[in-house]
Design an enzyme around this catalytic site. Structure first.
Site, mmCIF file in Angstrom:
data_model
loop_
_atom_site.group_PDB
_atom_site.id
_atom_site.type_symbol
_atom_site.label_atom_id
_atom_site.label_comp_id
_atom_site.label_asym_id
_atom_site.label_seq_id
_atom_site.Cartn_x
_atom_site.Cartn_y
_atom_site.Cartn_z
ATOM 1 N N ALA A 180 0.843 -1.194 0.000
ATOM 2 C CA ALA A 180 0.000 0.000 0.000
ATOM 3 C C ALA A 180 0.877 1.242 0.000
ATOM 4 O O ALA A 180 2.086 1.179 -0.239
ATOM 5 C CB ALA A 180 -0.931 -0.026 1.208
ATOM 6 N N SER A 181 0.277 2.387 0.286
ATOM 7 C CA SER A 181 0.991 3.655 0.177
ATOM 8 C C SER A 181 2.099 3.796 1.211
ATOM 9 O O SER A 181 3.154 4.364 0.922
ATOM 10 C CB SER A 181 0.010 4.814 0.329
ATOM 11 O OG SER A 181 -0.682 4.722 1.563
ATOM 12 N N LEU A 182 1.880 3.264 2.421
ATOM 13 C CA LEU A 182 2.839 3.462 3.502
ATOM 14 C C LEU A 182 3.624 2.209 3.868
ATOM 15 O O LEU A 182 4.682 2.318 4.493
ATOM 16 C CB LEU A 182 2.118 3.975 4.759
ATOM 17 C CG LEU A 182 1.293 5.256 4.608
ATOM 18 C CD1 LEU A 182 0.679 5.646 5.944
ATOM 19 C CD2 LEU A 182 2.146 6.390 4.060
ATOM 20 N N ALA A 183 3.124 1.041 3.503
ATOM 21 C CA ALA A 183 3.769 -0.189 3.960
ATOM 22 C C ALA A 183 3.396 -1.348 3.049
ATOM 23 O O ALA A 183 2.540 -1.228 2.170
ATOM 24 C CB ALA A 183 3.348 -0.503 5.404
ATOM 25 N N VAL A 185 2.891 -5.889 3.290
ATOM 26 C CA VAL A 185 2.577 -6.939 4.255
ATOM 27 C C VAL A 185 3.212 -8.250 3.821
ATOM 28 O O VAL A 185 3.063 -8.679 2.668
ATOM 29 C CB VAL A 185 1.058 -7.112 4.405
ATOM 30 C CG1 VAL A 185 0.741 -8.210 5.411
ATOM 31 C CG2 VAL A 185 0.411 -5.799 4.837
ATOM 32 N N ASP A 336 -10.565 5.582 6.970
ATOM 33 C CA ASP A 336 -10.012 5.170 5.680
ATOM 34 C C ASP A 336 -10.589 3.818 5.262
ATOM 35 O O ASP A 336 -9.849 2.877 4.963
ATOM 36 C CB ASP A 336 -8.481 5.092 5.782
ATOM 37 C CG ASP A 336 -7.802 5.097 4.415
ATOM 38 O OD1 ASP A 336 -8.461 5.500 3.433
ATOM 39 O OD2 ASP A 336 -6.627 4.709 4.328
#
Length: 615
Positions: A180-183, A185, A336
């Site tokens: 995703a945008s920040l991290a 998995v 979100d």
């Protein structure tokens, strides 16, 4: 000026590129563009007085990319509009929208961070933007963002834990299952075979986020100088407040725990139907979040939901109930809720073999709203649902809407003021037709200045709730029937207002009594003020009012369901008539009057009948 030279070396002269490529038609427009870009450069130069040079250079690089893409998009639209004909207008505009969306997605990937977050939100605005933008952003930015190499993931582990991933876990997948945008998995297991979902932050985000925030602030100030009526300081403040919290995974872990506790409380109506994955705090840090691994299907994947045995409409109801409860009952809201942050799985409880469970992910962006705002917001929606103009004006005023309350109401409901004031049962029923989307876009353009003014002066919590509503509307569009959202919102508003009536009288519900008593003990030396009895006339009257309000809502919803059923039956009958005509079925002959009942009416009788009609 060093920042400007660096920008010029990396991307060419942005002033010449913008004014030449775009072919601006007048000298005044060209001067405005140059002034705006110069304002951005001067603003970045100002940052050198308080920030390090590295951030300024990063800002210059990212600004150069942004100006290049914007100039290319403007030039493409100008060229396309000039060459349009009536025959090719729709097709050529679709191609132009798609080319521009592809350029924007490439910019989001290159700049990353805040740009990806903004692109994700664009993907939820299908009622405002052309579908080419929405589909491009939605299909690429939710869980398919650029992937960080495994070597950098190992470096993050070593920085936070002093160990490599395989020193912490028995197995650790080097390829992420989602980014995703920040991290991103990864799946890991321990010695017992237990599976974990390990969320690892992309490296360097803190530095790039600071540069992005500074860049957005500079751009907003430049726009404000050019167009004083359009003040976007609210956007800068929102980014400043939310991005640092989203980058702290310990803050996300705390949000997840509060959400889980709220959903397990007696106040919750969804209970075990919603699951928040457990967080393992001993395996988590500021940049790494280790959670229980949960497998499921996408919340908007209708085919997968059907295969799972879950009805899409039922899932839509559950999503709506969950977030309405967060807003109106708990006052602690996941802000979100896009499709990639929700899964659906079978309920693991063996006593519920046919039940499904909603799984909430990504708890980085939450907003706590106080009781005063929560009650006012519930009263506002209650008034909107029942077309109560007086209370719409009253409670919109408490949100700082002032005389712009009709436009403010339209922003909340995606309906025009005329539709909001209709006394029909389905006046707030969401319409996802293309005609309605075009009408909303036209409405937004017509009142762009007023909308900007409202966003500037409305409470911060409301700005985030508008973003939440956009995400939920997108999920509802993909899954359910809009009637569900209105009915669930109405019930939750009524419960919140019932709670307010009792709170004014000092009455505390049973499940909250222990906490309130612990917080409200009288200071030493002051007499204890007793709470009113649950059977006092004022309390009984308040409870009766609340019951009547709930009954009124249920009657209104029953009428709404009846009305929608009538419309559905009318559509079905129309379709069958069309099929009958297509198949050539003969229309049944009209009944004929028997001959013996046919009589000739004389002129005298005709005059007598006419005289009777006049009387």
């Amino acid at each position: 000026m060093f920042a400007f030279r660096r920008l010029k070396v990396a991307f060419g002269n942005p002033l010449r590129r913008f004014s030449t490529d775009v072919s601006i038609s007048t000298k005044k427009e060209s001067a405005l563009v140059k002034y705006g870009v110069a304002s951005c450069i001067i603003g970045m130069y100002g940052y050198t007085q308080q920030d390090d040079l590295k951030k300024v250079l990063l800002m210059a690089t990212r600004l150069g990319r942004e100006l290049t893409v914007v100039s290319q998009i403007i030039y493409d639209y100008k060229s396309t509009l000039k060459s349009l004909t009536k025959e090719n207008e729709e097709e050529e505009m679709k191609k132009c929208h798609q080319r521009s969306a592809d350029k924007l997605i490439d910019l989001c990937f290159k700049n990353g961070g805040v740009f990806i977050k903004l692109g994700q939100h664009m993907g939820q605005l299908d009622h405002l933007l052309p579908e080419e933008y929405v589909l491009t952003m939605r299909s690429n930015l939710l869980d398919k963002c650029p992937v960080t190499p495994f070597e950098k993931i190992e470096a993050t582990f070593f920085k936070d834990f002093g160990k490599r991933p395989l020193d912490v876990f028995t197995t650790f997948s080097p390829t992420p299952i989602a980014s995703a945008s920040l991290a991103q998995v990864h799946i890991a297991t321990d010695a017992t075979g237990r599976k974990y979902a390990v969320k690892v932050q992309h490296p360097g985000l803190k530095e790039s986020a600071e540069a992005d925030i500074a860049l957005v602030e500079v751009l907003v100030k430049g726009v404000s100088r050019l167009f004083p009526d359009f003040d976007y300081d609210w956007l800068v403040q929102q980014i400043k407040d939310t991005v640092p919290k989203e980058l702290d995974f310990q803050h996300e872990a705390e949000n997840a725990e509060i959400c889980r506790r709220n959903l397990k409380s007696k106040k919750s109506t969804v209970g075990s139907s919603v699951h928040v994955p457990e967080v393992y705090h001993d395996l988590s840090s500021e940049h790494i979040l280790t959670m229980e691994f949960v497998d499921g299907v996408g919340v908007t994947d209708r085919a997968a939901l059907t295969a799972l045995g879950a009805e899409p409409a039922a899932v839509a109801r559950l999503v709506s109930r969950t977030f309405s409860e967060m807003i109106f009952a708990h006052g602690y809201v996941h802000c979100d809720p896009h499709a990639a942050n929700m899964f659906v799985r079978r309920d693991p409880d063996p006593k519920k073999p046919n039940a499904v469970q909603l799984v909430l992910l990504d708890h980085g962006l939450y907003k706590r709203i106080d009781d005063s705002f929560r009650y006012d917001y519930a009263a506002l929606w209650h008034a909107l649902i029942f077309s109560d103009e007086e209370n719409i004006k009253k409670f919109s005023g408490r949100m700082n809407a002032g005389d712009l309350f009709p436009i403010f109401s339209a922003m909340l409901t995606q309906k025009s003021w005329e539709q909001i004031m209709e006394k029909s049962e389905d006046h707030l029923n969401m319409d996802f037709s293309k005609e309605q989307s075009l009408a909303i876009q036209h409405y937004s353009k017509m009142y762009a200045r007023e909308i900007t003014m409202l966003l500037q002066r409305m409470p911060e919590a409301l700005v985030l709730l508008l973003k939440t509503n956009d995400c939920l509307r997108c999920v509802d569009h993909a899954l359910g029937q809009p009637i569900n959202t209105i009915s669930i919102t109405a019930r939750q508003c009524a419960r919140a207002l019932a709670e307010q009536r009792l709170a004014v009288l000092g009455v505390v519900e049973a499940e909250d009594k222990k906490d309130v008593d612990a917080e409200s003990t009288s200071p030493a030396g002051l007499p204890h003020v007793p709470r009113p009895s649950s059977f006092s006339p004022s309390v009984l009257y308040a409870r009766a009012q609340s019951r009547m309000d709930l009954i009124r809502i249920e009657i209104q919803l029953m009428l709404l369901r009846t009305f929608m059923m009538q419309k559905q039956l009318a559509v079905t009958a129309k379709n069958w008539r069309a099929k009958a005509a297509k198949w050539g079925w003969a229309k049944p002959p009209a009944p004929q009057m028997p001959e013996m009942m046919l009589t000739v009416i004389t002129s005298e009788e005709e005059s007598a009948i006419a005289g009777t009609d006049k009387k």
